[in-house]
Motif scaffolding. Structure first.
Motif, short mmCIF file in Angstrom:
data_model
loop_
_atom_site.label_atom_id
_atom_site.label_comp_id
_atom_site.label_asym_id
_atom_site.label_seq_id
_atom_site.Cartn_x
_atom_site.Cartn_y
_atom_site.Cartn_z
N THR A 147 0.81 -0.80 -0.47
CA THR A 147 -0.15 -0.55 0.23
C THR A 147 0.75 0.88 -0.54
O THR A 147 0.76 2.17 -0.59
N ILE A 148 2.25 1.13 1.18
CA ILE A 148 2.85 2.89 0.88
C ILE A 148 3.66 2.44 -0.45
O ILE A 148 5.09 2.77 0.62
N ARG A 149 3.96 1.67 -1.19
CA ARG A 149 4.70 1.30 -2.21
C ARG A 149 6.08 1.25 -1.74
O ARG A 149 7.14 1.32 -2.79
N LYS A 150 6.44 0.14 -0.90
CA LYS A 150 8.08 -0.03 -0.21
C LYS A 150 8.01 -1.62 -1.27
O LYS A 150 7.00 -2.29 -1.02
N THR A 151 9.36 -2.33 -0.81
CA THR A 151 9.78 -3.49 -1.58
C THR A 151 10.21 -3.77 0.10
O THR A 151 10.72 -3.11 0.64
N ALA A 152 9.02 -4.86 0.46
CA ALA A 152 9.17 -5.75 1.68
C ALA A 152 9.80 -6.59 1.08
O ALA A 152 9.52 -7.45 0.43
N VAL A 153 11.35 -7.26 2.14
CA VAL A 153 11.69 -8.46 2.72
C VAL A 153 11.93 -9.18 4.04
O VAL A 153 12.15 -7.48 5.00
N VAL A 154 11.30 -9.90 4.01
CA VAL A 154 11.82 -10.49 5.89
C VAL A 154 13.16 -10.67 5.39
O VAL A 154 13.54 -11.55 5.08
N SER A 155 13.61 -10.13 6.85
CA SER A 155 15.03 -10.45 7.42
C SER A 155 14.74 -10.44 8.45
O SER A 155 13.96 -10.66 9.98
N GLY A 156 15.24 -12.56 9.41
CA GLY A 156 14.98 -12.72 10.52
C GLY A 156 16.50 -10.98 11.59
O GLY A 156 16.78 -10.47 10.78
N VAL A 157 15.86 -12.17 12.64
CA VAL A 157 16.60 -11.02 13.96
C VAL A 157 18.39 -11.08 13.73
O VAL A 157 18.73 -12.66 14.48
N CYS A 158 19.14 -10.26 13.28
CA CYS A 158 20.64 -10.26 14.05
C CYS A 158 21.11 -9.23 13.40
O CYS A 158 20.38 -7.93 12.96
N ASP A 159 22.52 -8.87 14.37
CA ASP A 159 23.03 -7.54 14.24
C ASP A 159 22.49 -6.63 12.63
O ASP A 159 23.62 -7.65 11.56
N GLY A 160 22.81 -6.36 12.26
CA GLY A 160 22.25 -5.28 10.81
C GLY A 160 21.07 -5.75 9.90
O GLY A 160 21.45 -5.44 8.78
N PHE A 161 20.81 -6.54 10.32
CA PHE A 161 19.55 -7.20 9.74
C PHE A 161 19.84 -7.66 8.29
O PHE A 161 21.63 -8.13 7.88
N ILE A 162 19.95 -8.32 6.91
CA ILE A 162 20.56 -8.12 6.19
C ILE A 162 20.76 -6.96 5.58
O ILE A 162 22.10 -7.91 5.33
N GLY A 163 21.11 -6.35 5.18
CA GLY A 163 21.28 -5.29 4.44
C GLY A 163 22.65 -4.56 5.02
O GLY A 163 24.00 -4.75 4.40
N ASN A 164 22.61 -4.72 6.62
CA ASN A 164 24.07 -3.71 6.97
C ASN A 164 24.81 -4.91 7.62
O ASN A 164 26.15 -4.06 7.70
N ARG A 165 24.41 -5.67 8.01
CA ARG A 165 25.10 -7.20 8.32
C ARG A 165 26.22 -6.98 7.28
O ARG A 165 27.33 -6.94 6.78
N MET A 166 25.86 -7.22 5.61
CA MET A 166 26.47 -7.14 4.64
C MET A 166 27.17 -6.59 3.89
O MET A 166 28.62 -6.66 3.81
N ILE A 167 27.13 -4.63 5.04
CA ILE A 167 27.18 -3.56 4.17
C ILE A 167 28.56 -4.06 4.93
O ILE A 167 30.05 -2.99 4.51
N GLU A 168 28.99 -4.16 6.55
CA GLU A 168 29.85 -4.29 6.93
C GLU A 168 31.34 -4.50 6.52
O GLU A 168 31.84 -3.62 6.59
N GLN A 169 30.87 -6.06 6.38
CA GLN A 169 31.82 -6.98 5.55
C GLN A 169 32.40 -6.15 4.25
O GLN A 169 33.61 -5.62 3.95
N TYR A 170 31.60 -5.07 3.20
CA TYR A 170 32.19 -4.57 2.40
C TYR A 170 33.10 -3.37 2.55
O TYR A 170 34.15 -2.79 2.21
N SER A 171 32.30 -2.18 4.12
CA SER A 171 33.57 -1.38 4.17
C SER A 171 34.49 -1.36 4.93
O SER A 171 35.49 -1.39 4.83
N ARG A 172 34.53 -2.99 5.54
CA ARG A 172 35.92 -3.28 6.15
C ARG A 172 37.00 -3.86 4.78
O ARG A 172 38.17 -3.30 5.00
N GLN A 173 36.61 -4.48 3.88
CA GLN A 173 37.29 -4.39 3.06
C GLN A 173 37.80 -3.50 1.97
O GLN A 173 38.60 -2.66 1.41
N ALA A 174 36.55 -1.98 2.23
CA ALA A 174 37.31 -0.79 1.27
C ALA A 174 38.08 -0.20 2.30
O ALA A 174 39.24 0.02 1.43
#
Ligand code: NAI
Length: 701
Positions: A469-496
């Motif tokens: 209804t509010i025109r978002k793409t919703a993706v379900v994530s379980g509970v973990c540090d950073g959820f899906i997106g930020n948990r992955m981006i942390e590794q990407y930032s470390r590499q950078a």
């Protein structure tokens, strides 16, 4: 059979009936050819009408058949259209609703077409990296002219039937009517049956001529424009080639050319990526253990706690959808600031002519404010967006538990905290869920829906529906540090960070990543988001895991107060009032000094290595997220990256990209990276899931 047949007077009416949009799957195609054969064999039938059940004529190919042999099984769409053209009795399309892709191609194979007004007509194939494949590029220019047809084909955008009918000289629609399109089509069919009874040939679109007064110049212009606008997508330029052949080749040759292009595009990585994203978006809304028919709760009133950066943007989503919002803050001035920001946002849209004053007034009237929890108790959904501190969240959720009516959904927009712990502050953890919006929350498409251990199925189903209804793409994530997106981006930032230590400049890394197609490289992104955010996370993270290797370069930058655009300096320098990132000598020297301290001799690192180290760090963490059950499918991870992190659409997301590269090659590269003494060997251990897939010769998707 997904099409019905009835006879009205002397006219057979074939009604496509394959909900939700009468997709042209195998059974529907058979329904058309069988109905046609029956009509032709029946001496009492003089003409045929084809229409659609429900709100659509036909939305085109049946996406449920994508990739299955059924999609191509005879009669395929080309054969169905041939059969219609060959009919000795007039065939009239009664276009009652949505007419897209194969649906429009089917209609173009009929002898006459009648449409209801307001029908959305389109050839959207370009959006999944293709061109129309059943004559659309050859027939549409013949009925509405080359320029109008090319615009539709190259954009894939729908045009309303009445606008098409207003094109001078068009022969697409015999009539566009406000009511009873089938009745009008039946009357036309009778009339045409009488008209052609004497043996006059039935009109075929293929026999018309497409022309343009200045064809060569026009196509050159079109080609240049399209190439500039869609440089990473091959299909749009091919649309131009195909439409040009409608004008320059004989019909059958044009059809063969269209097919040749269609087939070639089907195998391009861009087409694969676009189809993956198209299906991934739909798949994301399906949660494996939550049945599709799970009842949903009614959400008519929303409350938002905290009128800061996120609270304001979150509220706008609901206001835009016509859902009343009550904003709650601790102090009046915070409320006033929050409301002023929302106003400013809308007013700039009004100024730009993107929002009508009247609509703006109506939208703002849906917003109310309060300092008291008593005023929000009857809200159906409350979203908390207060400071990111567990103590503050605890106070808020305890207060909500006290006042909210039974059955209200209690959501947190936390980006890093444990949703289960938050749920435990209440006596109704089943009603608690994470709704992780991305900044700016009124603009970004992504919504991570964080499923707590106790979140009820109907809460999840409700939030997923509301996201639409509010025109978002919703993706379900379980509970973990950073959820899906930020948990992955942390590794990407470390590499950078490691890349800087080994010899790169921020500019080189950003350029390589932007050339790959990301909207922004990691350092420009850091400057935009605020480098202090990562700093705070690192302080916590490396206290928790003291042995974890990371580059201290970003900490040194923060110690200089260079937090990014908001402080006028970050990885780059910024001129006041401008957003251009100017390379900073000071930062380059700071990195070089740090490198010296570490005793690292800089080496030249190729763009390929930069990109692969960064993207494969996403892939490896993504695979672990799948193993941990945090994401339920690889396509969900890709949707997160496509809609929330600026990953290039034509590459389909990190997991799709890994498949395109070949998982064998990805794992080989990871093993090479693990041997680099300046990197983190333990991180580059390929996730067991990747090793398993390589051993089995299977892809991620
Ligand atoms: P902000 O600092 O801009 O806004 C927080 C607001 O909450 C302030 O207006 C404050 O007055 C209000 N507040 C604090 N305690 C309160 C209480 N007890 N009752 C009512 N109001 C209270 O923070 P921002 O950036 O909007 O973040 C809010 C939440 O959203 C945090 O949990 C954050 O982690 C999360 N988030 C932030 C993102 C971002 O990019 N800023 C992205 C995604 C999530």
């Amino acid at each position: 059979m997904s099409a019905s047949y009835e006879v009205r007077g002397n006219v057979a009416v074939i009604t496509l009936d394959n909900p939700p949009v009468n997709g042209l799957g195998y059974d529907t195609r058979r329904g058309i050819t069988d109905g046609l054969a029956r009509a032709l064999a029946d001496a009492a039938v003089a003409a045929v009408v084809i229409t659609g059940a429900g709100k659509a004529f036909s939305g085109g190919a049946d996406i449920r058949e994508f990739g299955s042999p059924k999609a191509l099984a005879e009669p395929n769409l080309l054969s169905v259209i041939k059969a219609l053209e060959a009919s000795t009795k007039p065939v009239v399309a009664a276009i009652n609703g949505v007419c897209m892709g194969g649906g429009l191609e089917l209609a173009l194979g009929c002898h006459y077409r009648v449409a209801a007004s307001g029908v959305a007509v389109a050839l959207p194939e370009v959006k999944i990296g293709l061109i129309p494949g059943a004559g659309g590029t050859q027939r549409l220019p013949r009925v509405i002219g080359v320029e109008h047809a090319l615009n539709m084909i190259v954009s894939g955008e729908p045009v309303k039937s009445e606008l098409l009918a207003a094109i001078p000289g068009q022969t697409l629609f015999e009539r566009v009517v406000d009511a009873d399109v089938v009745g009008v089509a039946v009357a036309l069919a009778e009339e045409m049956a009488a008209h052609h009874a004497g043996g006059a040939a039935l009109p075929l679109v293929r026999n018309l001529k497409a022309s343009h007064p200045n064809a060569d110049a026009y196509f050159q212009f079109a080609r240049n424009t399209v190439r500039a606008m869609a440089k990473n997508f091959p299909a749009p330029a091919k649309c131009v080639d195909a439409v040009e052949s409608a004008l320059k080749r004989r019909f059958d040759d044009g059809m063969a050319y269209e097919r040749e292009i269609f087939t070639a595009l089907m195998f391009t990585p861009e087409c694969k990526a676009l189809r993956h994203a198209f299906l991934g978006e739909r798949a994301a809304s399906k949660i494996p253990d939550v049945p599709a028919d799970t009842p949903v709760r009614n959400i008519a009133k929303v409350a938002v706690i905290g009128a800061g950066t996120m609270g304001g943007g979150i509220s706008m989503n609901f206001l835009n959808a016509g859902i009343p919002v009550m904003l709650l803050e601790m102090k009046q001035d915070a409320l006033d600031r929050g409301v002023a920001t929302i106003r400013k946002n809308y007013e700039s849209r009004v100024k730009k002519g993107k929002l009508k004053q009247e609509k703006y007034d109506k939208t703002m009237a849906l917003l109310s404010t309060t300092l008291s929890y008593d005023d929000i108790q009857d809200a159906d959904l409350v979203i908390e967006a207060v400071f990111e501190e567990m103590g503050v969240k605890e106070k808020v959720f305890k207060a909500l538990d006290e006042v909210m009516k039974p059955g209200a959904i209690l959501a947190s927009n936390t980006s890093t905290l444990d949703v289960d712990q938050i749920a435990a502050f209440t006596k109704r953890p089943q009603d608690v869920v994470g709704m992780h919006f991305f900044s700016p929350a009124n603009v970004m498409k992504l919504l991570e829906v964080v499923r707590g251990a106790k979140t009820a199925n109907d809460v999840l189903a409700t939030v997923m529906k509301l996201a639409k209804t509010i025109r978002k793409t919703a993706v379900v994530s379980g509970v973990c540090d950073g959820f899906i997106g930020n948990r992955m981006i942390e590794q990407y930032s470390r590499q950078a960070g490691f890349l800087l230590e080994e010899g790169c400049t921020p500019q080189q890394v950003d350029k390589a990543v932007e050339k790959f197609g990301f909207a922004m490289g990691p350092f420009r992104m850091g400057d935009l988001a605020g480098n202090d955010i990562g700093w705070a996370i690192r302080k916590r993270r490396y206290q928790e895991k003291p042995g974890l290797r990371y580059s201290k370069t970003a900490d040194l930058l923060c110690e200089l107060g260079r937090f990014g655009q908001k402080t006028g300096a970050g990885w780059y320098d910024y001129v006041p009032g401008k957003r251009d990132a100017v390379p900073s000598e000071l930062v380059v020297k700071m990195i070089a000094d740090h490198r010296k301290e570490l005793g690292i001799t800089p080496r030249k690192i190729s763009d390929d290595e930069i990109v692969h180290r960064l993207v494969y760090s996403l892939v490896n963490e993504g695979a672990r997220i799948l193993e941990d059950g945090i994401a339920s499918k690889a396509s969900d991870i890709d949707m997160v990256y496509l809609t929330g992190y600026g990953f290039p659409l034509w590459r389909g997301g990190p997991m799709c990209y890994a498949d395109t590269q070949g998982l064998f090659n990805v794992v080989q590269a990871m093993n090479r990276f693990a041997a680099n003494p300046h990197d983190d060997a333990s991180f580059w251990q390929p996730a067991p899931l990747l090793s398993k897939l390589v051993a089995e010769g299977r892809p991620l998707i």
